[in-house]
Design a protein around this motif. Structure first.
Motif, PDB file in Angstrom:
ATOM      1  N   LEU A   6      60.701  96.456  41.994  1.00  0.00           N
ATOM      2  CA  LEU A   6      60.891  95.982  40.752  1.00  0.00           C
ATOM      3  C   LEU A   6      59.939  96.234  39.668  1.00  0.00           C
ATOM      4  N   ALA A   7      58.644  96.501  40.190  1.00  0.00           N
ATOM      5  CA  ALA A   7      57.475  96.805  39.350  1.00  0.00           C
ATOM      6  C   ALA A   7      57.741  98.182  39.068  1.00  0.00           C
ATOM      7  N   LEU A   8      58.163  98.975  39.982  1.00  0.00           N
ATOM      8  CA  LEU A   8      58.250 100.510  39.621  1.00  0.00           C
ATOM      9  C   LEU A   8      59.496 100.738  38.585  1.00  0.00           C
ATOM     10  N   CYS A   9      60.425  99.957  38.676  1.00  0.00           N
ATOM     11  CA  CYS A   9      61.330 100.058  37.895  1.00  0.00           C
ATOM     12  C   CYS A   9      61.280  99.636  36.418  1.00  0.00           C
ATOM     13  N   GLY A  12      59.568 102.495  34.863  1.00  0.00           N
ATOM     14  CA  GLY A  12      60.444 103.683  34.490  1.00  0.00           C
ATOM     15  C   GLY A  12      60.210 104.444  35.648  1.00  0.00           C
ATOM     16  N   LEU A  13      59.824 104.382  36.765  1.00  0.00           N
ATOM     17  CA  LEU A  13      59.530 105.353  37.956  1.00  0.00           C
ATOM     18  C   LEU A  13      60.881 105.057  38.890  1.00  0.00           C
ATOM     19  N   GLY A  14      61.535 103.967  38.878  1.00  0.00           N
ATOM     20  CA  GLY A  14      62.629 103.755  39.785  1.00  0.00           C
ATOM     21  C   GLY A  14      63.692 104.729  40.112  1.00  0.00           C
ATOM     22  N   HIS A  15      63.831 105.753  39.221  1.00  0.00           N
ATOM     23  CA  HIS A  15      64.470 106.815  39.468  1.00  0.00           C
ATOM     24  C   HIS A  15      63.813 107.869  40.548  1.00  0.00           C
ATOM     25  N   LEU A  22      61.364 101.422  48.253  1.00  0.00           N
ATOM     26  CA  LEU A  22      61.065 100.325  47.654  1.00  0.00           C
ATOM     27  C   LEU A  22      62.104  99.775  46.554  1.00  0.00           C
ATOM     28  N   VAL A  23      62.565 100.787  45.841  1.00  0.00           N
ATOM     29  CA  VAL A  23      63.697 100.424  44.838  1.00  0.00           C
ATOM     30  C   VAL A  23      64.789  99.883  45.428  1.00  0.00           C
ATOM     31  N   SER A  24      65.357 100.413  46.522  1.00  0.00           N
ATOM     32  CA  SER A  24      66.446  99.888  47.183  1.00  0.00           C
ATOM     33  C   SER A  24      66.070  98.569  47.866  1.00  0.00           C
ATOM     34  N   CYS A  90      50.829 100.895  40.387  1.00  0.00           N
ATOM     35  CA  CYS A  90      51.133  99.826  39.350  1.00  0.00           C
ATOM     36  C   CYS A  90      49.949  99.009  39.041  1.00  0.00           C
ATOM     37  N   GLY A  91      48.906  99.303  39.735  1.00  0.00           N
ATOM     38  CA  GLY A  91      47.643  98.269  39.437  1.00  0.00           C
ATOM     39  C   GLY A  91      47.852  96.830  39.820  1.00  0.00           C
TER      40      GLY A  91
END
Length: 163
Positions: A6-9, A12-15, A22-24, A90-91
């Motif tokens: 979720l944090a990556l999405c 804007g890094l989810g793609h 992690l996105v999955s 993501c810090g």
């Protein structure tokens, strides 16, 4: 791992291909039904639920209903290298994600110490899954994180439906 996804999405890094595991985990969590059935059928488990609201919150639910307390040992919580890398990007703290993140649908259960080896063997043989003992049940109330010999309460740090 779902909290990391979720944090990556959100960043804007989810793609990006590097983060797809992690996105999955965030977009398509997989409930561990087969493992749950194996554990339940074993007769060795005292209480069990999925970690959909975060480890600290879901463990607090088990403890409240059982009239006990729990001590979590952070070094025993499995944090993948990919999760740690995402936390750095993501810090965020990977431990905070493990304790308060949710939607991973991993199973959280309690069993006697003398049952751990049998449960691990059973899970591995019947489902290919590894089990991790992340703490212990003790007398008292609440969920505590034990770091450097000190305990601090972490009960209900994840999602709460009725707050």
């Amino acid at each position: 791992e779902a909290a990391a996804g979720l944090a990556l999405c959100r960043l804007g890094l989810g793609h990006e291909a590097d983060w797809q595991t992690l996105v999955s985990a965030h977009l398509d969590p997989v409930p561990l039904v087969a493992l749950g059935r194996v554990l339940a059928a074993s007769g060795l488990v005292h209480a069990m639920q999925d970690i959909s609201d975060g480890l600290a919150t879901d463990l607090a639910h088990i403890c409240t209903e059982s009239g006990v307390s729990a001590v979590v040992e952070p070094e025993k919580i499995p944090l993948s290298p990919l999760l740690r890398k995402a936390a750095e990007i993501c810090g965020q703290s990977p431990l905070d994600w493990a304790l308060a993140g949710g939607e991973d649908y991993q199973l959280l259960f309690t069993a006697g110490e003398e049952q751990v080896a049998a449960l691990r063997r059973m899970a591995r043989e019947k489902t290919g899954r590894e089990l991790f003992a992340v703490g212990r049940i003790v007398e008292g109330r609440g969920v505590f994180l034990e770091e450097a010999g000190q305990c601090r309460e972490i009960s209900y740090r994840g999602y709460e439906h009725f707050r």
